[in-house]
Motif scaffolding. Structure first.
Motif, PDB file in Angstrom:
ATOM      1  N   ILE A 115      -8.264  19.809 -12.171  1.00 32.19           N
ATOM      2  CA  ILE A 115      -8.597  18.398 -11.974  1.00 32.19           C
ATOM      3  C   ILE A 115     -10.016  18.138 -12.474  1.00 32.19           C
ATOM      4  O   ILE A 115     -10.943  18.896 -12.162  1.00 32.19           O
ATOM      5  CB  ILE A 115      -8.497  18.011 -10.482  1.00 32.19           C
ATOM      6  N   ASP A 116     -10.204  17.084 -13.225  1.00 29.65           N
ATOM      7  CA  ASP A 116     -11.519  16.684 -13.719  1.00 29.65           C
ATOM      8  C   ASP A 116     -12.404  16.296 -12.539  1.00 29.65           C
ATOM      9  O   ASP A 116     -12.065  15.361 -11.794  1.00 29.65           O
ATOM     10  CB  ASP A 116     -11.363  15.502 -14.681  1.00 29.65           C
ATOM     11  N   PRO A 117     -13.542  16.966 -12.325  1.00 25.37           N
ATOM     12  CA  PRO A 117     -14.415  16.629 -11.193  1.00 25.37           C
ATOM     13  C   PRO A 117     -14.963  15.212 -11.255  1.00 25.37           C
ATOM     14  O   PRO A 117     -15.397  14.666 -10.234  1.00 25.37           O
ATOM     15  CB  PRO A 117     -15.560  17.653 -11.316  1.00 25.37           C
ATOM     16  N   GLY A 118     -14.939  14.590 -12.423  1.00 25.20           N
ATOM     17  CA  GLY A 118     -15.459  13.240 -12.570  1.00 25.20           C
ATOM     18  C   GLY A 118     -14.457  12.141 -12.282  1.00 25.20           C
ATOM     19  O   GLY A 118     -14.798  10.967 -12.310  1.00 25.20           O
ATOM     20  N   VAL A 119     -13.218  12.520 -11.977  1.00 28.67           N
ATOM     21  CA  VAL A 119     -12.195  11.517 -11.716  1.00 28.67           C
ATOM     22  C   VAL A 119     -12.320  11.004 -10.281  1.00 28.67           C
ATOM     23  O   VAL A 119     -12.854  11.703  -9.399  1.00 28.67           O
ATOM     24  CB  VAL A 119     -10.784  12.115 -11.951  1.00 28.67           C
ATOM     25  N   ARG A 120     -11.832   9.793 -10.034  1.00 27.82           N
ATOM     26  CA  ARG A 120     -11.785   9.265  -8.674  1.00 27.82           C
ATOM     27  C   ARG A 120     -10.437   9.560  -8.048  1.00 27.82           C
ATOM     28  O   ARG A 120      -9.432   9.686  -8.742  1.00 27.82           O
ATOM     29  CB  ARG A 120     -12.049   7.753  -8.677  1.00 27.82           C
ATOM     30  N   GLY A 121     -10.424   9.607  -6.729  1.00 29.94           N
ATOM     31  CA  GLY A 121      -9.201   9.947  -6.010  1.00 29.94           C
ATOM     32  C   GLY A 121      -8.049   9.016  -6.292  1.00 29.94           C
ATOM     33  O   GLY A 121      -6.882   9.413  -6.263  1.00 29.94           O
ATOM     34  N   GLU A 122      -8.351   7.758  -6.590  1.00 31.36           N
ATOM     35  CA  GLU A 122      -7.297   6.762  -6.824  1.00 31.36           C
ATOM     36  C   GLU A 122      -6.505   7.027  -8.092  1.00 31.36           C
ATOM     37  O   GLU A 122      -5.474   6.399  -8.318  1.00 31.36           O
ATOM     38  CB  GLU A 122      -7.918   5.368  -6.883  1.00 31.36           C
ATOM     39  N   ARG A 177       0.829  -1.210   0.000  1.00 32.00           N
ATOM     40  CA  ARG A 177       0.000   0.000   0.000  1.00 32.00           C
ATOM     41  C   ARG A 177       0.859   1.254   0.000  1.00 32.00           C
ATOM     42  O   ARG A 177       0.575   2.218  -0.719  1.00 32.00           O
ATOM     43  CB  ARG A 177      -0.926  -0.003   1.218  1.00 32.00           C
ATOM     44  N   LEU A 178       1.889   1.259   0.814  1.00 36.90           N
ATOM     45  CA  LEU A 178       2.758   2.434   0.881  1.00 36.90           C
ATOM     46  C   LEU A 178       3.434   2.696  -0.458  1.00 36.90           C
ATOM     47  O   LEU A 178       3.591   3.849  -0.875  1.00 36.90           O
ATOM     48  CB  LEU A 178       3.809   2.248   1.974  1.00 36.90           C
ATOM     49  N   ALA A 179       3.844   1.642  -1.129  1.00 44.31           N
ATOM     50  CA  ALA A 179       4.623   1.794  -2.362  1.00 44.31           C
ATOM     51  C   ALA A 179       3.764   1.877  -3.617  1.00 44.31           C
ATOM     52  O   ALA A 179       4.286   2.124  -4.708  1.00 44.31           O
ATOM     53  CB  ALA A 179       5.599   0.621  -2.494  1.00 44.31           C
ATOM     54  N   ALA A 180       2.444   1.714  -3.478  1.00 38.72           N
ATOM     55  CA  ALA A 180       1.562   1.711  -4.651  1.00 38.72           C
ATOM     56  C   ALA A 180       1.505   3.081  -5.314  1.00 38.72           C
ATOM     57  O   ALA A 180       1.560   4.119  -4.648  1.00 38.72           O
ATOM     58  CB  ALA A 180       0.155   1.275  -4.243  1.00 38.72           C
ATOM     59  N   GLY A 181       1.387   3.081  -6.653  1.00 40.57           N
ATOM     60  CA  GLY A 181       1.261   4.314  -7.417  1.00 40.57           C
ATOM     61  C   GLY A 181      -0.174   4.576  -7.817  1.00 40.57           C
ATOM     62  O   GLY A 181      -1.036   3.696  -7.687  1.00 40.57           O
ATOM     63  N   PRO A 182      -0.485   5.779  -8.292  1.00 38.37           N
ATOM     64  CA  PRO A 182      -1.845   6.135  -8.704  1.00 38.37           C
ATOM     65  C   PRO A 182      -2.422   5.130  -9.691  1.00 38.37           C
ATOM     66  O   PRO A 182      -1.733   4.667 -10.599  1.00 38.37           O
ATOM     67  CB  PRO A 182      -1.667   7.512  -9.351  1.00 38.37           C
ATOM     68  N   GLY A 185      -3.363   2.121  -8.976  1.00 37.92           N
ATOM     69  CA  GLY A 185      -3.201   0.759  -8.502  1.00 37.92           C
ATOM     70  C   GLY A 185      -4.339   0.330  -7.597  1.00 37.92           C
ATOM     71  O   GLY A 185      -5.004   1.160  -6.975  1.00 37.92           O
ATOM     72  N   ARG A 186      -4.541  -0.965  -7.502  1.00 41.69           N
ATOM     73  CA  ARG A 186      -5.657  -1.506  -6.721  1.00 41.69           C
ATOM     74  C   ARG A 186      -5.550  -1.164  -5.239  1.00 41.69           C
ATOM     75  O   ARG A 186      -6.560  -0.950  -4.566  1.00 41.69           O
ATOM     76  CB  ARG A 186      -5.703  -3.028  -6.895  1.00 41.69           C
ATOM     77  N   VAL A 187      -4.328  -1.104  -4.706  1.00 41.80           N
ATOM     78  CA  VAL A 187      -4.168  -0.848  -3.275  1.00 41.80           C
ATOM     79  C   VAL A 187      -3.698   0.579  -2.993  1.00 41.80           C
ATOM     80  O   VAL A 187      -3.353   0.916  -1.869  1.00 41.80           O
ATOM     81  CB  VAL A 187      -3.184  -1.859  -2.639  1.00 41.80           C
ATOM     82  N   TYR A 188      -3.678   1.409  -4.012  1.00 47.68           N
ATOM     83  CA  TYR A 188      -3.299   2.820  -3.843  1.00 47.68           C
ATOM     84  C   TYR A 188      -4.359   3.516  -2.995  1.00 47.68           C
ATOM     85  O   TYR A 188      -5.555   3.392  -3.256  1.00 47.68           O
ATOM     86  CB  TYR A 188      -3.200   3.472  -5.212  1.00 47.68           C
TER      87      TYR A 188
END
Length: 307
Positions: free
Chosen positions: A286-293, A185-190, A192-195
């Motif tokens: 930032i696109d308002p329709g994007v998700r935080g991940e 989780r710490l090392a995950a990038g944007p 990613g499933r665990v980001y």
């Protein structure tokens, strides 16, 4: 926080002639399984889940951690949760100074003696502070640490890591051992499933990467989970101001509180309304329709700065 207890032992003449580098600095002896169990028996210590205690008893593992950290004679290393001293002794063989923070007073009280016995030439470069790492502040340490190297208690690994990175801007490099799932989780990038929250907040301080895996068999008692190493190299790209960081972290928390929602919806409460959330997102590019991940730390920093 109450007054911290600091124990400092100065060594007498070194007992070993082991000086493979020819530097005049004798190398510490390291602990093995027999020594770990002997120390534990002497102190009547049984590792507890409450404190997240699992003691490393493999010398090659602690050597590897020290090598991966890259610490050297100019470094002041902050170690959290030294336990019986396995990693401490290896660190003393490489770093200029080691400051250990141990919450268990029994373990903290024995560490100076262990260092004096196994690393007499380095004992004057060692201090132990009896405290909860989550409560440690800059004023509590005798000098500013330049590196963090630790086998972090797995039940509080992320909060401790983030607290210390925030409290000590002087820490340039961190190498921590955590539960393998947490390391991912710490090392995950944007994207990613665990980001998630830990990934973004760790990246606020610098670059983050996995630095290897650690088997269960090097611990006593043997944990039920796999372990991993994570390295954080501070870049100082973001502000060290606690107020600025708090604003950024508040946005991160809001964005991932309901991670399947779009940013427009996820940030509605934080911004005051969906309309205001959309305005701020567009102002930050930032696109308002994007998700935080899908967003990186720079996106959250820009968003937090929008009035």
């Amino acid at each position: 926080m109450g007054r911290l207890a600091v124990l400092l032992v100065q060594a007498g003449p070194a007992l070993s002639d082991d000086d493979p580098t020819g530097s005049g600095r004798r190398e510490p002896r390291l602990l093995g399984p027999a020594q770990i169990r002997q120390l534990a028996a002497e102190l009547a210590v049984r590792p507890t889940k409450t404190l997240g205690q699992n003691f490393v008893h493999d010398a090659n593992t602690v050597r590897r951690i020290v090598a991966e950290s890259g610490v050297g004679p100019d470094d002041v290393v902050l170690e959290v949760g030294p336990g019986l001293g396995s990693l401490t002794l290896a660190l003393l063989g490489a770093a200029g100074r080691v400051i250990a923070v141990e919450i268990d007073p029994t373990l903290a009280g024995r560490l100076p003696t262990t260092v004096a016995e196994y690393a007499p030439a380095q004992a004057e470069s060692f201090e132990v502070i009896t405290a909860d790492a989550m409560s440690v502040r800059r004023a509590d340490l005798p000098v500013a640490p330049t590196a963090l190297v630790a086998n972090l208690p797995y039940n509080v690994a992320v909060p401790v890591l983030l607290h210390l990175l925030g409290e000590f801007p002087s820490i340039a490099t961190s190498l921590v051992m955590v539960q393998a799932e947490v390391a991912d989780r710490l090392a995950a990038g944007p994207g990613g499933r665990v980001y998630g929250v830990p990934s973004v907040k760790a990246r606020y301080y610098g670059t983050v990467k996995r630095a290897g895996a650690v088997g269960r068999n090097v611990f006593w008692p043997e944990p039920k989970v796999e372990s991993g190493l994570v390295r954080v190299d501070r870049t100082h790209d973001q502000s060290d101001d606690p107020a600025v960081r708090a604003k950024v972290f508040a946005v991160i928390d809001a964005a991932f509180a309901q991670r399947r929602k779009t940013m427009r919806s996820a940030l509605a409460t934080w911004a005051g309304s969906p309309v205001e959330a959309e305005r701020r997102l567009r102002a930050a590019g930032i696109d308002p329709g994007v998700r935080g991940e899908r967003l990186g730390v720079d996106d959250f920093v820009r968003l937090a700065s929008v009035d």
